[in-house]
Scaffold this motif. Structure first.
Motif, PDB file in Angstrom:
ATOM      1  N   PHE A   1       0.853  -1.189   0.000  1.00  0.00           N
ATOM      2  CA  PHE A   1       0.000   0.000   0.000  1.00  0.00           C
ATOM      3  C   PHE A   1       0.884   1.232   0.000  1.00  0.00           C
ATOM      4  O   PHE A   1       2.095   1.173   0.231  1.00  0.00           O
ATOM      5  CB  PHE A   1      -0.964  -0.004   1.194  1.00  0.00           C
ATOM      6  CG  PHE A   1      -0.306   0.097   2.549  1.00  0.00           C
ATOM      7  CD1 PHE A   1      -0.283   1.308   3.242  1.00  0.00           C
ATOM      8  CD2 PHE A   1       0.258  -1.018   3.156  1.00  0.00           C
ATOM      9  CE1 PHE A   1       0.301   1.405   4.503  1.00  0.00           C
ATOM     10  CE2 PHE A   1       0.847  -0.935   4.418  1.00  0.00           C
ATOM     11  CZ  PHE A   1       0.870   0.282   5.086  1.00  0.00           C
TER      12      PHE A   1
ATOM     13  N   SER B   1      -7.149   0.012   1.076  1.00  0.00           N
ATOM     14  CA  SER B   1      -8.456  -0.397   0.562  1.00  0.00           C
ATOM     15  C   SER B   1      -9.473  -0.448   1.693  1.00  0.00           C
ATOM     16  O   SER B   1      -9.122  -0.438   2.876  1.00  0.00           O
ATOM     17  CB  SER B   1      -8.351  -1.767  -0.097  1.00  0.00           C
ATOM     18  OG  SER B   1      -8.130  -2.762   0.891  1.00  0.00           O
ATOM     19  N   GLN B   2     -10.738  -0.528   1.304  1.00  0.00           N
ATOM     20  CA  GLN B   2     -11.803  -0.576   2.313  1.00  0.00           C
ATOM     21  C   GLN B   2     -11.701  -1.830   3.181  1.00  0.00           C
ATOM     22  O   GLN B   2     -12.174  -1.863   4.314  1.00  0.00           O
ATOM     23  CB  GLN B   2     -13.173  -0.513   1.636  1.00  0.00           C
ATOM     24  CG  GLN B   2     -13.433  -1.616   0.631  1.00  0.00           C
ATOM     25  CD  GLN B   2     -14.716  -1.381  -0.163  1.00  0.00           C
ATOM     26  OE1 GLN B   2     -15.291  -0.281  -0.117  1.00  0.00           O
ATOM     27  NE2 GLN B   2     -15.170  -2.397  -0.878  1.00  0.00           N
TER      28      GLN B   2
ATOM     29  N   GLU C   1      -9.027  -2.875   4.576  1.00  0.00           N
ATOM     30  CA  GLU C   1      -8.117  -2.572   5.678  1.00  0.00           C
ATOM     31  C   GLU C   1      -8.409  -1.241   6.359  1.00  0.00           C
ATOM     32  O   GLU C   1      -7.823  -0.949   7.403  1.00  0.00           O
ATOM     33  CB  GLU C   1      -6.667  -2.545   5.159  1.00  0.00           C
ATOM     34  CG  GLU C   1      -6.193  -3.815   4.485  1.00  0.00           C
ATOM     35  CD  GLU C   1      -5.904  -4.932   5.483  1.00  0.00           C
ATOM     36  OE1 GLU C   1      -6.146  -4.734   6.688  1.00  0.00           O
ATOM     37  OE2 GLU C   1      -5.452  -6.003   5.041  1.00  0.00           O
TER      38      GLU C   1
ATOM     39  N   SER D   1      -8.998   6.520   1.791  1.00  0.00           N
ATOM     40  CA  SER D   1      -9.642   5.394   1.119  1.00  0.00           C
ATOM     41  C   SER D   1      -9.102   5.235  -0.295  1.00  0.00           C
ATOM     42  O   SER D   1      -9.173   6.166  -1.109  1.00  0.00           O
ATOM     43  CB  SER D   1     -11.152   5.603   1.074  1.00  0.00           C
ATOM     44  OG  SER D   1     -11.762   4.701   0.178  1.00  0.00           O
ATOM     45  N   LEU D   2      -8.572   4.063  -0.597  1.00  0.00           N
ATOM     46  CA  LEU D   2      -8.065   3.777  -1.928  1.00  0.00           C
ATOM     47  C   LEU D   2      -9.178   3.888  -2.963  1.00  0.00           C
ATOM     48  O   LEU D   2      -8.988   4.461  -4.041  1.00  0.00           O
ATOM     49  CB  LEU D   2      -7.457   2.374  -1.953  1.00  0.00           C
ATOM     50  CG  LEU D   2      -7.059   1.809  -3.317  1.00  0.00           C
ATOM     51  CD1 LEU D   2      -5.984   2.680  -3.956  1.00  0.00           C
ATOM     52  CD2 LEU D   2      -6.568   0.369  -3.176  1.00  0.00           C
ATOM     53  N   GLU D   3     -10.353   3.362  -2.641  1.00  0.00           N
ATOM     54  CA  GLU D   3     -11.457   3.352  -3.599  1.00  0.00           C
ATOM     55  C   GLU D   3     -11.898   4.771  -3.958  1.00  0.00           C
ATOM     56  O   GLU D   3     -12.183   5.071  -5.130  1.00  0.00           O
ATOM     57  CB  GLU D   3     -12.638   2.555  -3.040  1.00  0.00           C
ATOM     58  CG  GLU D   3     -12.435   1.047  -3.033  1.00  0.00           C
ATOM     59  CD  GLU D   3     -11.531   0.561  -1.911  1.00  0.00           C
ATOM     60  OE1 GLU D   3     -11.149  -0.613  -1.935  1.00  0.00           O
ATOM     61  OE2 GLU D   3     -11.220   1.359  -0.999  1.00  0.00           O
TER      62      GLU D   3
ATOM     63  N   ALA E   1      -9.154   6.498  -6.052  1.00  0.00           N
ATOM     64  CA  ALA E   1      -8.982   5.902  -7.377  1.00  0.00           C
ATOM     65  C   ALA E   1      -9.835   6.609  -8.425  1.00  0.00           C
ATOM     66  O   ALA E   1      -9.456   6.698  -9.592  1.00  0.00           O
ATOM     67  CB  ALA E   1      -9.323   4.420  -7.326  1.00  0.00           C
TER      68      ALA E   1
ATOM     69  N   TYR F   1      -2.184   1.944 -11.688  1.00  0.00           N
ATOM     70  CA  TYR F   1      -2.001   1.904 -10.240  1.00  0.00           C
ATOM     71  C   TYR F   1      -0.733   1.117  -9.934  1.00  0.00           C
ATOM     72  O   TYR F   1      -0.489   0.085 -10.565  1.00  0.00           O
ATOM     73  CB  TYR F   1      -3.206   1.242  -9.564  1.00  0.00           C
ATOM     74  CG  TYR F   1      -3.046   1.117  -8.071  1.00  0.00           C
ATOM     75  CD1 TYR F   1      -3.321   2.194  -7.240  1.00  0.00           C
ATOM     76  CD2 TYR F   1      -2.578  -0.069  -7.503  1.00  0.00           C
ATOM     77  CE1 TYR F   1      -3.146   2.092  -5.863  1.00  0.00           C
ATOM     78  CE2 TYR F   1      -2.409  -0.179  -6.128  1.00  0.00           C
ATOM     79  CZ  TYR F   1      -2.695   0.903  -5.324  1.00  0.00           C
ATOM     80  OH  TYR F   1      -2.520   0.813  -3.968  1.00  0.00           O
TER      81      TYR F   1
END
Length: 379
Positions: free
Chosen positions: A37, A51-52, A54, A69-71, A74, A83
């Protein structure tokens, strides 16, 4: 904090790794995440992008000041570069970071992508976090816990050897021939009971022990030297222990006794020499001189190195091997460094002996972070 030398302006730290295998990432965030990450610093704050899966756990358990938040990111990131490169480029712009600083083991492919996209970064020549080398009281306590797990492993080894019978030159335990693998398994269980994971444990007898990192396989013989090196990782903290003891089940020859006693004397003498300001290379060379004076030279026999064929010690912490090194090129020791002290001698046909403990450097007598008896002959 010791600052590393740089010719370019100071930059923010950037990491892309999992914290299960990266000691730097674990140190930075103090949380275990099994997949790579993004994490970086920004104006004194530590930021992670996960990510959600974690997100909640990292926000609750880590030392990160901000968890993103990765999502969500993004959707905003530069998709042209994929990515994680595109997201890192977006974060640099979003947080107005002009330059990053990365470790020498930063992913090469990712570094090339970022450079081609115009991101500026410095590759750290030394440690990314030089302060990792000097251990706090809390870190010393965690390393001591790791060595308590090592000691539990040695107690099991000694019990197995005491209970073993000698039949036609081999050791038998519980009615079957005793092997390195069986002892390694018993050590792993003992360490697990102490909350630590012992991987790649060394239980090597006879000539196998003359290769210092040989894990050892197959049956163990009576009247042979057996090196046991246990370096477990405490599951909760990630800090390691690292201790070695040498055993012999049966009757030792005079040559084996002399070999063991010489290594043990070298270890005990050099423990006291580890203090702040002392030259690590000098400590190492003094051990080499001691071995030579005792008649144990380091050389090549038929192309195979024998004698004292490794350094005297290494740093210990979130990694099993980390700075500093106590070897021919070692620098001066500093207060707070945690170091293994592990002289060894290895001669095929006679066997190998290694004895290892862990100390923290002080201005005077070193602080012992390991403790276990040196019982080596077991009848």
């Amino acid at each position: 904090m010791m600052k590393s030398k740089r010719t370019k302006p100071a930059s923010e730290v950037l990491l892309y790794a999992d914290s299960e295998s990266s000691a730097d990432m674990l140190y930075f965030g103090e949380v275990f995440v099994p997949d790579p990450f993004i994490a970086f610093s920004c104006e004194g704050k530590r930021v992670a992008v996960v990510s959600q899966l974690e997100f909640g756990r990292v926000r609750a358990e880590s030392r990160f000041d901000e968890v993103l938040s990765l999502e969500e990111l993004a959707r905003e990131s530069d998709r042209k570069h994929g990515y994680p490169a595109g997201l890192i480029l977006h974060l640099a712009k979003k947080f107005r970071i002009r330059r990053f600083r990365v470790a020498a083991d930063f992913p090469c492919g990712l570094a090339f992508k970022l450079k081609e996209a115009g991101l500026k970064f410095d590759i750290e020549e030394g440690a990314l976090f030089p302060e990792r080398e000097l251990k706090s009281d809390e870190e010393a306590k965690l390393i001591r816990e790791g060595n308590m797990a090592s000691s539990a492993g040695f107690r099991v080894v000694e019990k197995i050897l005491r209970e073993s019978e000698i039949r036609k030159g081999y050791l038998y335990h519980g009615g079957r021939r005793l092997t390195s693998e069986q002892v390694q398994e018993a050590i792993a269980v003992a360490c697990l009971k102490r909350g630590a994971v012992a991987a790649n444990t060394i239980v090597a007898g006879g000539d196998q022990a003359c290769d210092p990192h040989c894990r050892g396989t197959g049956p163990l013989r009576a009247n042979e030297l057996i090196i046991v090196d246990i370096f477990p990782r405490v599951a909760k903290s990630g800090y390691h222990g690292d201790m070695t003891r040498t055993y012999l089940k049966g009757r030792a020859t005079e040559a084996q006794k002399a070999l063991y006693n010489t290594v043990f004397e070298a270890e005990q003498n050099s423990l006291a020499e580890h203090r702040s300001g002392k030259s690590a290379s000098r400590i190492y060379k003094d051990v080499v001189k001691f071995f030579n004076e005792k008649g144990y030279t380091t050389r090549r026999d038929n192309g195979v190195p024998v004698g004292f064929i490794h350094g005297l010690g290494h740093g210990l912490g979130l990694a099993v091997h980390e700075p500093p090194r106590v070897n021919p090129s070692g620098s001066r020791l500093r207060k707070g460094q945690v170091i293994t002290v592990e002289p060894g001698l290895y001669y095929p046909g006679l066997g190998g002996v290694r004895v290892e403990d862990v100390i923290r450097v002080t201005t005077g007598k070193p602080e012992m972070l390991s403790s276990h008896p040196y019982r080596w002959q077991i009848r």
